[in-house]
Write an enzyme that holds these catalytic residues in place. Structure first.
Site, mmCIF file in Angstrom:
data_model
loop_
_atom_site.group_PDB
_atom_site.id
_atom_site.type_symbol
_atom_site.label_atom_id
_atom_site.label_comp_id
_atom_site.label_asym_id
_atom_site.label_seq_id
_atom_site.Cartn_x
_atom_site.Cartn_y
_atom_site.Cartn_z
ATOM 1 N N ASP A 1 -6.202 -1.296 21.035
ATOM 2 C CA ASP A 1 -4.956 -0.786 20.474
ATOM 3 C C ASP A 1 -4.947 0.733 20.596
ATOM 4 O O ASP A 1 -5.758 1.412 19.968
ATOM 5 C CB ASP A 1 -4.890 -1.229 18.999
ATOM 6 C CG ASP A 1 -3.663 -0.742 18.268
ATOM 7 O OD1 ASP A 1 -2.915 0.116 18.794
ATOM 8 O OD2 ASP A 1 -3.455 -1.219 17.135
ATOM 9 N N ASN B 1 10.998 5.096 25.322
ATOM 10 C CA ASN B 1 12.277 4.920 25.998
ATOM 11 C C ASN B 1 12.990 6.264 25.950
ATOM 12 O O ASN B 1 12.583 7.175 25.225
ATOM 13 C CB ASN B 1 13.097 3.775 25.380
ATOM 14 C CG ASN B 1 13.463 4.023 23.944
ATOM 15 O OD1 ASN B 1 14.047 5.053 23.609
ATOM 16 N ND2 ASN B 1 13.134 3.077 23.077
ATOM 17 N N VAL C 1 4.331 -0.501 22.972
ATOM 18 C CA VAL C 1 3.517 0.673 22.629
ATOM 19 C C VAL C 1 4.344 1.664 21.819
ATOM 20 O O VAL C 1 3.881 2.225 20.825
ATOM 21 C CB VAL C 1 2.972 1.351 23.910
ATOM 22 C CG1 VAL C 1 2.354 2.701 23.602
ATOM 23 C CG2 VAL C 1 1.958 0.455 24.597
ATOM 24 N N ASP C 2 5.580 1.885 22.233
ATOM 25 C CA ASP C 2 6.465 2.845 21.559
ATOM 26 C C ASP C 2 6.632 2.495 20.080
ATOM 27 O O ASP C 2 6.431 3.337 19.196
ATOM 28 C CB ASP C 2 7.816 2.848 22.275
ATOM 29 C CG ASP C 2 8.723 3.996 21.874
ATOM 30 O OD1 ASP C 2 8.233 4.987 21.290
ATOM 31 O OD2 ASP C 2 9.926 3.908 22.165
ATOM 32 N N SER D 1 5.075 1.441 31.793
ATOM 33 C CA SER D 1 6.091 0.620 32.472
ATOM 34 C C SER D 1 5.690 -0.836 32.709
ATOM 35 O O SER D 1 6.446 -1.581 33.325
ATOM 36 C CB SER D 1 6.540 1.239 33.807
ATOM 37 O OG SER D 1 7.371 2.350 33.577
ATOM 38 N N GLY E 1 5.150 -3.239 30.427
ATOM 39 C CA GLY E 1 5.639 -4.188 29.426
ATOM 40 C C GLY E 1 7.053 -4.622 29.744
ATOM 41 O O GLY E 1 7.329 -5.244 30.775
ATOM 42 N N TYR F 1 9.403 -3.049 30.900
ATOM 43 C CA TYR F 1 9.945 -2.497 32.148
ATOM 44 C C TYR F 1 9.422 -3.240 33.378
ATOM 45 O O TYR F 1 9.760 -2.897 34.506
ATOM 46 C CB TYR F 1 9.663 -1.006 32.258
ATOM 47 C CG TYR F 1 10.479 -0.152 31.295
ATOM 48 C CD1 TYR F 1 11.400 -0.711 30.400
ATOM 49 C CD2 TYR F 1 10.327 1.215 31.269
ATOM 50 C CE1 TYR F 1 12.138 0.074 29.532
ATOM 51 C CE2 TYR F 1 11.063 2.009 30.390
ATOM 52 C CZ TYR F 1 11.965 1.432 29.532
ATOM 53 O OH TYR F 1 12.693 2.213 28.680
#
Length: 169
Positions: free
Chosen positions: A10, A24, A33-34, A122, A124, A126
Site C-alpha cells: 500500500d 485525475n 490510488v488517488d 495509469s 487502474g 485508465y
C-alpha cells in the site's frame, strides 16, 4: 545514481520524502490510488489541491504534468500529483505516460526529495496494460537525470510486482 526498489503493498504506508499520486486532472480526489492517498492523508491534501485549482490550475492539471502539495498525515513530506493518460488502442500516448515519471522526478528535485514512491500510473481505471506501463516507468526512471537517491515502485498486488520485476531484469 538512483536506486530502484520494488515493494508490494500500500503506497499510503510508505515512509519516503514524496509519494506520487496517480491523480485525475481535477486534483480533487477520486478512486484507486488517488482516493486512498486523499483518505489516508486527510483533509490537508484536499485543501492544498483546492488552493491549486483556485490559483494556477483552474482547468485542472494537464495530463503528463506534476505538481506537489503537503502530504498531510502520510509518512511523507509531500505528495506529487501527476495525471496519467487513459490508454488507447488507436493512439500512442506513451510519451504522456513517460512524462508523468519525468515531471514527477523534476518536481521531486525542486523539492529536494531524496526518496520517492511511485504507483503504476495509469494501470487502474485508465486501463494501461501493466507490461507496457512497467516498461515505460522503469525505462523513464532509469533514463531521467535526477538527484533522487531512491525510487520505489509500490505495486498493489503480486502480478503487478512480478511484471515490474521482469522489466528491471
Amino acid at each position: 545514481m538512483t536506486t530502484i526498489r520494488l515493494v508490494q503493498g500500500d503506497i499510503t504506508r510508505e515512509t519516503v520524502d514524496a509519494i506520487v499520486n496517480a491523480a485525475n486532472s481535477s486534483l480533487l480526489g477520486g478512486g484507486g490510488v488517488d482516493g486512498a492517498i486523499h483518505r489516508r492523508g486527510g483533509p490537508a491534501i484536499l485543501a492544498a489541491c483546492r488552493d491549486l485549482r483556485a490559483s494556477h490550475y483552474g482547468k485542472g492539471l494537464p495530463t503528463g504534468q506534476a505538481v506537489a502539495t503537503t502530504a498531510g498525515e502520510l509518512h511523507a513530506r509531500w505528495v506529487i500529483h501527476t495525471v496519467g493518460p487513459v490508454w488507447s488502442a488507436s493512439e500512442d500516448r506513451s510519451e504522456l505516460l513517460a512524462s508523468c515519471y519525468r515531471e514527477s522526478l523534476r518536481v521531486a528535485d525542486e523539492l529536494g526529495a531524496r526518496t520517492v514512491a511511485f504507483p503504476a500510473v495509469s494501470t487502474g481505471v485508465y486501463r494501461w496494460p501493466m507490461d507496457d506501463a512497467a516498461r515505460i516507468a522503469t525505462q523513464t526512471v532509469r533514463n531521467t537525470p535526477t538527484s533522487v537517491e531512491e525510487v520505489r515502485f509500490v505495486l498493489f498486488d503480486a502480478p503487478a510486482y512480478d511484471t515490474f520485476a521482469r522489466q528491471l531484469g
